[in-house]
Scaffold this motif. Structure first.
Motif, PDB file in Angstrom:
ATOM      1  N   ARG A 166       8.355  17.168  25.609  1.00 23.23           N
ATOM      2  CA  ARG A 166       9.692  17.682  25.895  1.00 23.23           C
ATOM      3  C   ARG A 166      10.474  18.019  24.632  1.00 23.23           C
ATOM      4  N   VAL A 209       8.014  26.625  20.814  1.00 21.06           N
ATOM      5  CA  VAL A 209       6.964  26.993  21.763  1.00 21.06           C
ATOM      6  C   VAL A 209       6.677  28.491  21.671  1.00 21.06           C
ATOM      7  N   SER A 262       4.112  17.796  35.798  1.00 24.55           N
ATOM      8  CA  SER A 262       4.341  19.234  35.956  1.00 24.55           C
ATOM      9  C   SER A 262       3.987  19.676  37.368  1.00 24.55           C
ATOM     10  N   ARG A 294       3.673  35.627  32.067  1.00 25.99           N
ATOM     11  CA  ARG A 294       3.507  34.605  33.089  1.00 25.99           C
ATOM     12  C   ARG A 294       2.488  35.059  34.136  1.00 25.99           C
ATOM     13  N   GLU A 299       4.918  15.519  32.134  1.00 28.57           N
ATOM     14  CA  GLU A 299       5.702  16.736  31.855  1.00 28.57           C
ATOM     15  C   GLU A 299       5.137  17.328  30.581  1.00 28.57           C
ATOM     16  N   GLY A 339       7.533  29.897  30.443  1.00 29.63           N
ATOM     17  CA  GLY A 339       8.870  30.472  30.349  1.00 29.63           C
ATOM     18  C   GLY A 339       9.048  31.392  29.157  1.00 29.63           C
ATOM     19  N   VAL A 340       8.379  31.082  28.041  1.00 35.61           N
ATOM     20  CA  VAL A 340       8.576  31.916  26.845  1.00 35.61           C
ATOM     21  C   VAL A 340       7.701  33.171  26.867  1.00 35.61           C
ATOM     22  N   GLU A 399       5.584  24.491  31.970  1.00 36.55           N
ATOM     23  CA  GLU A 399       6.667  25.364  32.437  1.00 36.55           C
ATOM     24  C   GLU A 399       7.395  26.006  31.260  1.00 36.55           C
ATOM     25  N   LYS A 400       7.619  25.203  30.226  1.00 35.55           N
ATOM     26  CA  LYS A 400       8.293  25.742  29.046  1.00 35.55           C
ATOM     27  C   LYS A 400       7.447  26.849  28.405  1.00 35.55           C
ATOM     28  N   GLY A 454       4.784  20.367  29.350  1.00 31.24           N
ATOM     29  CA  GLY A 454       5.264  21.585  28.705  1.00 31.24           C
ATOM     30  C   GLY A 454       4.749  22.882  29.287  1.00 31.24           C
ATOM     31  N   SER A 458      11.080  22.444  20.966  1.00 28.88           N
ATOM     32  CA  SER A 458      12.087  23.402  21.434  1.00 28.88           C
ATOM     33  C   SER A 458      11.431  24.669  21.970  1.00 28.88           C
ATOM     34  N   GLU A 459      12.208  25.426  22.729  1.00 28.95           N
ATOM     35  CA  GLU A 459      11.713  26.704  23.239  1.00 28.95           C
ATOM     36  C   GLU A 459      11.336  27.637  22.099  1.00 28.95           C
TER      37      GLU A 459
END
Lengths: 380, 371
Positions: free
Chosen positions: B292, B299, B2, B339, B324, B332-333, B328-329, B326, B295-296
C-alpha cells in the motif's frame, strides 16, 4: 562505465550525459588489493604454509575460477596488469590508476579470500596472514586506505578471536561476511560474529561471490554472463535471511554493507517482502515492523556495477524506490573488468546533492557513525 | 485481499485432486501399490492449510481448496466472476519425489484427470500440461500426446530445477513445446530435495515462498535467453505465473549491460537480452507484490520500466490470498486501454484464446521444430 559498447557512437553519446564527479568528497567502498603467494607464505605458520605451497596459491584451486571463465581478460582491466604480479597486487599502480587519478579521499580495501571448503585452521591462518599483509603493505603505506577484516566466517569462535586481535586498529572498519557461507546468514551460529562487530562499531560487509555455489534453486547456469548477473541474489538471500531470522532484533545497532550487487533490485524486493509479510506475517512473529523497515535501517549498498537503463531518469527512480538515498555508496571495483569510474558512474539525472551523498557522504556516515557508537575515533 | 476481476481471462487458477484415490484410475496398477505402500498423498505441502496465503477467506470457509472438482470451481469462481476464460494449473506433481518413472506416471495421470474433470465440462477452461522434470524425453512424449488437444494452453514447469530450464539437456522439452505451439509456464516450487539457495534451505515459509520469485525465477530468465532457446525457436513463449514481476526491470538493465561486454561468450544471443524478454516473456499479475505504501506515481514509473501494458496478463491465482497486493493500483495507472490489455487482450493474444475454437485440432506444422 568502461564496459565497452559495441554499437558505434553510443559511448560518446553516453559520456556527455554523465554527471561530473563529486566536488566534496570521494569515498570508494570496493577496491581489491590482490595478494600473491609471496605475500602470504611468509606470514603463514606451518602446516598451513606447506599446504598453501602444495595447492599452488590457494586461489581458484579445486572449485574456483574455471567454473565460469571470464571472457574479459580473465575478469580484470587490461591496463591493470602488473609485471611479475597480478592486477591489484601493486599499490603503486593502484595509486596511479585510481587513488591519484580520481583524487580519492578514502578507499575501502576488500581483499577477496577464497577457500570456503578448507579446514578451520587453514582458513583462520589465511585470514590472519591476509590481514597482516593488508596492514603492513597497504594501510601503512597510504593514509587514504581503510580495510576489511577477513575472518574464518564459518568458524565463529576463530572469527571473533581475529576481530579481537584488531580491536585497536581503527583502520579496519568492517568485517567480511563470506559470500559462500556454509549456512545461511541469519543462522544463529553466526551471531557471535555479529555481536562482536556490533560491540566494536564494526560494519559487517558482504561482497558477492566466493565459496561453494554448488547448488541453487534453479541449478547451475552455463555461462559467466548468467552467473555474473545473478550474483546479486546472494544479497537478496542475505538481506532476507538476516531480517527474517531476527538478527537485527538481537543486534539493533548492527549495520551491513552489501557490496558489488548494484541497487535497482532493492526497491521491488522491499515491496515484495512487505506485501508478502502482510499475508504471511505469522511466520515471522519476532518482527516488530515491516521487513522494509529493517532493510532501510540496517543495510547499505554499493553502486557498482551501476545499472544503465536506456532512460537514465529510471535509474534515479529505481534509487528512490529503495528509500535509501542516504545509504547508497559509490564503488569502483578496481581492478575488475567492470570497473565504474568515479567521473562517469552516475548519470546526469542524479541531482547534485544526491551525487555528493553517493560519492562520499553516505560512506562517511556509515563508517564514522558505526565507529562513534562504539566509542572509536572516526577514520573516514 | 484484492478483489477478483469480473469477466477477465484468468491465467492462473489452481485446482488439485482431493486425494490420490482420484488419480488411481489413471495409473497403472504397479503405481497403486507404490502409492499405497509409500503412503503417498497429494500433500498440499506447497500451499499448506496453515499458511494464510494458501486460501482466500471465502475458499477457506467453503472448506475445500484449491477446487478439487468442476462443481466447486464453478461455484467458487466461474459463477461469481464469469471469467471469459481460465487457465488451470495443478502443481501437485511439483513434489513428486526423485523417481523419474513415478513422476512420469503421476504427471500423465494429472493431465488425464484435468481433461476429464474440467476441460470436458466447460469451454472456457484451458489446461496446463504437467511433465516429468527428471525425464525430459518422457516429458516430450507427454507434450506430443496432448499437444493436439488445443484445450491445453501451456506446459507447466516448476521454477525450481536441477539445471536452469534453458540448458541444452532440456532441448527435448523446448523442441516439443515449439512443435506443439505451446508456451512454457514457470510456476513456484519444485526442485524436490534441493535447497532453494546457495546457502541452503529457508527458515520460514515466508522466505521459501519469496525465493521462488526473487532468487530462482531470475536465474531461469537468464538461462532461457543466454542459451539461445529463442533463436532456435523464434515462436517459443514463456509465461511467469505467480512469480511476481517487480524484479524484471532491474534484471533487464543488468542483462543488457553485461551482454554489451560479454556477448562473445554467447554470440547466438543476437539482440539485447531485454528484446528477447519483452518479446518472449509474459507475467501473470498475482501476486503483484506492491504494498500500500508505494505511491501511484511510483507504480506508474515502475509500469514504464517494465512495459507493463504489454507484459502482464491478469491472474487471480485463486484460491491463494496475496492480501492487498497492489493489483488495483497497478491496473489504475495503466489507463483504460492498458487495463483492458492486461485483463483480457494480452492473454487472448498469448494463448490465442479468441482465435482458436475449443476442441481437438491437428498440431501445426512448425518449420522451426525441424531445425
Amino acid at each position: 562505465m568502461t564496459t565497452i559498447d559495441e554499437r558505434t557512437g553510443e559511448t560518446t553519446a553516453a559520456a556527455t550525459e554523465r554527471a561530473t564527479p563529486a566536488t566534496t568528497l570521494l569515498v570508494d567502498v570496493d577496491v581489491h588489493p590482490m595478494y600473491l603467494p609471496r605475500d602470504i607464505l611468509p606470514r603463514l605458520p606451518e602446516p598451513w604454509r606447506t599446504r598453501l605451497e602444495r595447492s599452488g596459491g590457494g586461489r581458484g584451486s579445486r572449485q574456483g575460477s574455471q567454473t565460469y571463465p571470464r571472457l574479459r581478460n580473465g575478469g580484470y582491466r587490461v591496463d591493470a596488469a602488473v609485471e611479475g604480479g597480478f592486477p591489484g597486487s601493486d599499490l603503486g599502480l593502484m595509486q596511479e590508476q585510481l587513488l591519484d587519478q580520481y583524487g580519492h579521499d578514502v578507499a575501502v580495501l576488500i581483499p577477496l579470500i577464497q577457500g570456503a571448503g578448507e579446514p578451520a585452521g587453514f582458513q583462520a591462518a589465511m585470514a590472519h596472514a591476509v590481514n597482516e599483509w593488508v596492514r603492513e603493505e597497504w594501510l601503512e603505506r597510504d593514509p587514504r586506505l581503510l580495510a576489511t577484516l577477513n575472518v574464518p566466517f564459518d568458524y565463529p569462535d576463530l572469527a571473533v578471536a581475529e576481530i579481537e586481535r584488531y580491536a585497536d586498529d581503527k583502520r579496519f572498519v568492517q568485517v567480511a561476511i563470506s559470500g559462500g557461507a556454509h549456512s545461511e546468514w541469519g543462522d544463529r551460529k553466526y551471531w557471535p560474529i555479529y555481536e562482536a562487530a556490533e560491540a566494536r562499531g564494526l560494519v559487517m560487509m558482504c561482497h558477492v561471490g566466493g565459496g561453494n555455489n554448488g547448488y541453487r534453486g534453479a541449478g547451475a547456469p552455463s555461462f559467466y554472463l548468467e552467473q555474473h548477473i545473478w550474483l546479486h541474489t546472494t544479497m537478496v538471500r542475505l538481506a532476507m535471511g538476516m531480517i527474517c531470522e531476527g538478527v537485527f532484533n538481537e543486534f539493533p545497532a548492527l549495520q551491513v554493507a552489501l557490496v558489488e550487487a548494484c541497487i535497482s533490485w532493492a526497491g521491488p524486493l522491499q515491496w515484495a517482502m512487505d506485501a508478502t509479510f502482510e499475508v504471511l506475517g505469522e511466520d515471522l512473529p519476532h518482527l516488530e515492523a515491516p521487513p522494509s523497515q529493517y532493510f532501510r535501517d540496517h543495510y547499505w549498498m554499493s553502486t557498482q556495477p551501476i545499472e544503465e537503463p536506456d532512460d537514465p531518469a529510471q535509474l534515479l527512480q529505481a534509487i528512490e524506490f529503495t528509500g535509501m538515498t542516504d545509504r547508497i555508496m559509490f564503488s569502483s571495483d578496481y581492478p575488475h573488468w567492470d570497473f565504474d569510474s568515479p567521473d562517469r558512474a552516475l548519470p546526469i539525472s542524479i541531482r547534485d546533492e544526491l551525487r555528493d551523498d553517493i560519492y562520499g557522504q553516505n560512506a562517511t556516515h556509515l563508517y564514522t557513525a558505526a565507529a562513534e557508537r562504539a566509542g572509536r575515533h572516526a577514520s573516514a | 485481499m484484492s478483489a477478483i476481476a469480473h469477466g477477465a481471462i484468468d491465467c492462473d487458477v489452481h485446482v488439485e485432486p482431493e486425494s490420490m484415490a482420484v488419480l488411481l484410475p489413471y495409473l497403472d496398477p504397479y503405481w497403486h501399490e507404490y502409492i499405497r505402500g509409500g503412503r503417498i498423498g497429494i500433500g498440499h505441502r506447497l500451499y499448506p492449510a496453515s499458511e494464510a496465503l494458501s486460501a482466500r477467506p471465502e475458499a477457506r470457509a467453503a472448506g475445500s481448496f484449491p477446487p478439487a472438482d468442476y462443481s466447486t470451481l464453478r461455484t467458487q469462481l466461474l459463477e461469481p466472476y464469469e471469467p471469459r476464460a481460465v487457465v488451470l494449473t495443478c502443481v501437485a506433481s511439483f513434489q513428486a519425489g526423485r523417481n523419474p518413472y513415478y513422476e512420469t506416471a503421476i504427471t500423465r495421470a494429472i493431465n488425464d484427470w484435468m481433461r476429464e474433470e474440467f476441460l470436458d465440462r466447460d469451454d472456457r477452461l484451458r489446461g496446463s500440461v504437467v511433465v516429468p522434470t527428471l525425464h525430459p524425453e518422457a516429458a516430450a512424449e507427454e507434450i506430443d500426446r496432448l499437444g493436439a488437444d488445443r484445450r491445453f494452453a501451456q506446459i507447466l514447469l516448476p521454477v525450481r530445477s536441477e539445471t536452469p530450464w534453458g540448458n541444452v539437456r532440456y532441448r527435448a522439452i523446448h523442441d516439443a513445446a515449439a512443435r506443439n505451439h505451446l508456451p512454457l509456464a514457470l510456476h513456484p516450487w519444485g526442485g524436490v530435495s534441493m535447497a532453494p539457495t546457495t546457502t541452503g534451505g529457508a527458515a520460514s515459509y515466508y522466505e521459501d515462498y519469496l525465493y521462488n520469485s526473487q532468487i530462482i525465477a531470475p536465474a531461469q530468465m537468464l538461462s532461457l535467453v543466454a542459451e539461445g532457446v529463442f533463436e532456435r525457436h523464434p515462436s517459443l513463449r514463456v509465461v511467469l505465473a505467480e512469480l511476481g514481476f517487480g524484479w524484471i526491470p532491474s534484471l533487464m538493465w543488468r542483462y543488457d549491460k553485461d551482454w554489451k561486454a560479454l556477448w562473445r561468450e554467447t554470440p547466438w544471443v543476437r539482440d539485447r537480452p531485454s528484446v528477447y524478454i519483452k518479446k518472449h516473456f509474459r507475467a501473470t499479475t498475482s501476486p503483484t507484490q506492491i504494498p500500500r505504501r508505494v505511491s501511484e506515481l511510483e507504480v506508474a514509473q515502475f509500469a514504464h520500466m517494465l512495459g507493463a501494458w504489454d507484459f502482464l496478463m491478469y491472474s487471480s491465482d485463486y484460491p491463494h490470498d496475496h492480501g492487498e497486493d497492489g493489483s488495483e493500483k497497478l491496473l489504475g495507472v495503466l489507463g483504460e486501454d492498458g487495463r483492458e490489455a492486461v485483463l483480457r487482450g494480452n492473454a487472448a493474444a498469448f494463448y490465442e484464446i479468441e482465435t482458436e475454437p475449443a476442441g481437438v485440432t491437428p498440431p501445426e506444422t512448425d518449420e522451426e521444430a525441424r531445425r
